[in-house]
Design a protein around this motif. Structure first.
Motif, PDB file in Angstrom:
ATOM      1  N   GLY A  48      43.065 -15.666   7.090  1.00 36.89           N
ATOM      2  CA  GLY A  48      42.647 -16.434   8.257  1.00 36.89           C
ATOM      3  C   GLY A  48      42.816 -17.919   8.040  1.00 36.89           C
ATOM      4  O   GLY A  48      43.330 -18.365   7.008  1.00 36.89           O
ATOM      5  N   LYS A  71      39.408 -18.492  12.162  1.00 36.94           N
ATOM      6  CA  LYS A  71      40.276 -17.599  12.926  1.00 36.94           C
ATOM      7  C   LYS A  71      40.834 -16.529  12.001  1.00 36.94           C
ATOM      8  O   LYS A  71      41.578 -16.828  11.071  1.00 36.94           O
ATOM      9  CB  LYS A  71      41.445 -18.379  13.553  1.00 36.94           C
ATOM     10  CG  LYS A  71      41.097 -19.153  14.794  1.00 36.94           C
ATOM     11  CD  LYS A  71      42.360 -19.702  15.444  1.00 36.94           C
ATOM     12  CE  LYS A  71      42.052 -20.423  16.732  1.00 36.94           C
ATOM     13  NZ  LYS A  71      43.297 -20.929  17.389  1.00 36.94           N
ATOM     14  N   PRO A  73      42.901 -13.114  12.639  1.00 32.73           N
ATOM     15  CA  PRO A  73      43.550 -12.341  13.702  1.00 32.73           C
ATOM     16  C   PRO A  73      43.162 -10.876  13.771  1.00 32.73           C
ATOM     17  O   PRO A  73      43.123 -10.298  14.863  1.00 32.73           O
ATOM     18  CB  PRO A  73      45.046 -12.499  13.369  1.00 32.73           C
ATOM     19  CG  PRO A  73      45.133 -13.777  12.612  1.00 32.73           C
ATOM     20  CD  PRO A  73      43.868 -13.854  11.820  1.00 32.73           C
ATOM     21  N   ASP A  74      42.847 -10.252  12.635  1.00 34.92           N
ATOM     22  CA  ASP A  74      42.558  -8.816  12.642  1.00 34.92           C
ATOM     23  C   ASP A  74      41.083  -8.510  12.874  1.00 34.92           C
ATOM     24  O   ASP A  74      40.700  -7.340  12.952  1.00 34.92           O
ATOM     25  CB  ASP A  74      43.003  -8.186  11.321  1.00 34.92           C
ATOM     26  CG  ASP A  74      44.520  -8.226  11.160  1.00 34.92           C
ATOM     27  OD1 ASP A  74      45.217  -8.197  12.187  1.00 34.92           O
ATOM     28  OD2 ASP A  74      44.988  -8.305  10.007  1.00 34.92           O
ATOM     29  N   ALA A  75      40.263  -9.543  12.985  1.00 36.09           N
ATOM     30  CA  ALA A  75      38.832  -9.337  13.197  1.00 36.09           C
ATOM     31  C   ALA A  75      38.525  -9.251  14.689  1.00 36.09           C
ATOM     32  O   ALA A  75      39.309  -9.680  15.525  1.00 36.09           O
ATOM     33  CB  ALA A  75      38.036 -10.471  12.560  1.00 36.09           C
ATOM     34  N   ARG A  76      37.380  -8.694  15.036  1.00 33.94           N
ATOM     35  CA  ARG A  76      36.910  -8.663  16.421  1.00 33.94           C
ATOM     36  C   ARG A  76      35.455  -9.103  16.449  1.00 33.94           C
ATOM     37  O   ARG A  76      34.600  -8.410  15.946  1.00 33.94           O
ATOM     38  CB  ARG A  76      37.053  -7.249  17.017  1.00 33.94           C
ATOM     39  CG  ARG A  76      38.483  -6.823  17.267  1.00 33.94           C
ATOM     40  CD  ARG A  76      39.127  -7.661  18.391  1.00 33.94           C
ATOM     41  NE  ARG A  76      40.505  -7.249  18.638  1.00 33.94           N
ATOM     42  CZ  ARG A  76      41.556  -7.778  18.051  1.00 33.94           C
ATOM     43  NH1 ARG A  76      41.387  -8.757  17.167  1.00 33.94           N
ATOM     44  NH2 ARG A  76      42.775  -7.364  18.346  1.00 33.94           N
ATOM     45  N   ALA A  78      38.134 -12.409  16.930  1.00 31.74           N
ATOM     46  CA  ALA A  78      39.050 -13.061  16.001  1.00 31.74           C
ATOM     47  C   ALA A  78      38.597 -14.475  15.654  1.00 31.74           C
ATOM     48  O   ALA A  78      39.017 -15.031  14.639  1.00 31.74           O
ATOM     49  CB  ALA A  78      40.458 -13.090  16.589  1.00 31.74           C
ATOM     50  N   TRP A 190      49.033 -13.822  19.712  1.00 26.80           N
ATOM     51  CA  TRP A 190      49.181 -14.342  18.352  1.00 26.80           C
ATOM     52  C   TRP A 190      50.658 -14.409  17.952  1.00 26.80           C
ATOM     53  O   TRP A 190      50.987 -14.491  16.771  1.00 26.80           O
ATOM     54  CB  TRP A 190      48.424 -13.453  17.362  1.00 26.80           C
ATOM     55  CG  TRP A 190      46.943 -13.463  17.560  1.00 26.80           C
ATOM     56  CD1 TRP A 190      46.217 -12.680  18.407  1.00 26.80           C
ATOM     57  CD2 TRP A 190      45.995 -14.314  16.899  1.00 26.80           C
ATOM     58  NE1 TRP A 190      44.876 -12.980  18.320  1.00 26.80           N
ATOM     59  CE2 TRP A 190      44.705 -13.974  17.408  1.00 26.80           C
ATOM     60  CE3 TRP A 190      46.108 -15.321  15.935  1.00 26.80           C
ATOM     61  CZ2 TRP A 190      43.542 -14.612  16.971  1.00 26.80           C
ATOM     62  CZ3 TRP A 190      44.949 -15.944  15.505  1.00 26.80           C
ATOM     63  CH2 TRP A 190      43.683 -15.593  16.024  1.00 26.80           C
TER      64      TRP A 190
END
Length: 311
Positions: A48, A71, A73-76, A78, A190
């Motif tokens: 990140g 940030k 990208p693969d998290a929720r 993100a 993204w």
């Protein structure tokens, strides 16, 4: 005492109409502040990045913001972080706000505003990328200009279908299909390679690109940016880390800023055949505009929780 405003608190007090009014006024007057806002970004030894925006300043507001985001990208979600709202007289920490919520609201609604100002009269809306910012763009556009039909694409087909169902649209299989069908296209992804090139578009169409907000991210190819009337929120930032940087274009490639258009210093779209692009990066004063509105509303309505950080 510091007021803590969570996502639920913010969603209880923020209203699209009030936020759009604050953002419109901010675009018109923010350039009058003599202190330039800064956007500082760094890679991390994790999957990140970290970004800080400071100081958020606006004429007539005796407060400023400092925002720190992570940030992933693969998290929720993100994006995670906090916005500190400080009093301008003595630096008192007036409030701590969930930055993911404020960022989604200010980014999505500012994009809706830029889209409304620049897009033509077409009634078919396209959305590429169906995350939080796309939801807020839809809410903002519902206030500013209704659409007749909606076409949606996301690499996550289930999320695209759910978004289309919520908003009365249909999901398609690619970004190019969205561009072929829609009069106005909103991109919030993204992507690191262009999703649309000039050959994928038609005259008279408008494109709002939110995804190119960090070095290396790119949604629209250089040939489309060159061919379009290109409007940004800040020329230097767009050329250092936004859509211009990704396409290897200089700051001078931007025809105008949205502030210049709203102040009448640039006419914006002048013909129905023009292609237009709005490609913002996101500015610190936008954090202040919505944080200040949320703070004042929360104070009036008794929303949030007060904590003594010095106790």
């Amino acid at each position: 005492m510091t007021l803590v405003l969570t996502r639920g608190d913010l969603e209880a007090v923020l209203e699209p109409e009030t936020c759009l009014a604050a953002l419109t006024e901010g675009f018109r007057c923010a350039d009058a502040v003599p202190v330039a806002g800064q956007r500082v970004r760094t890679d991390l030894p994790f999957p990140g990045t970290a970004t800080a925006l400071l100081p958020g300043l606006l004429p007539g507001v005796e407060a400023y913001t400092v925002k720190v985001n992570a940030k992933f990208p693969d998290a929720r979600p993100a994006l995670r972080g906090v916005i500190c709202l400080h009093g301008g007289r003595d630096g008192e920490l007036l409030a701590l706000l969930d930055s993911a919520t404020v960022t989604a609201w200010r980014t999505g609604l500012a994009a809706a505003l830029g889209t409304h100002v620049l897009a033509g009269a077409g009634e078919i809306l396209g959305v590429i990328g169906t995350g939080a910012q796309a939801e807020l763009m839809m809410r903002g556009l519902a206030v500013l200009r209704p659409h007749r039909a909606l076409v949606v694409h996301d690499t996550d087909t289930e999320r695209a279908s759910a978004f289309a169902a919520r908003h009365g649209g249909r999901a398609v299989g690619s970004a190019k299909e969205v561009a072929a069908a829609a009069d106005t296209v909103l991109l919030a992804t993204w992507a690191r390679t262009p999703l649309l090139r000039l050959s994928d578009t038609r005259e008279g169409r408008h494109f709002t690109s939110l995804g190119a907000d960090e070095p290396g991210k790119q949604e629209l190819a250089a040939d489309l940016l060159r061919a379009a009337l290109l409007v940004v929120d800040n020329r230097e930032l767009a050329a250092s880390m936004g859509a211009l940087a990704a396409a290897d274009l200089p700051a001078s490639a931007a025809d105008a800023t949205l502030g210049e258009v709203l102040r009448g210093e640039h006419p914006g779209r002048v013909t129905a055949e023009s292609r237009t692009v709005y490609a913002p990066v996101g500015l610190p004063w936008q954090d202040l505009a919505l944080s200040w509105a949320a703070y004042r509303a929360a104070e009036r309505e008794g929303v949030g929780r007060r904590v003594d950080l010095l106790g």
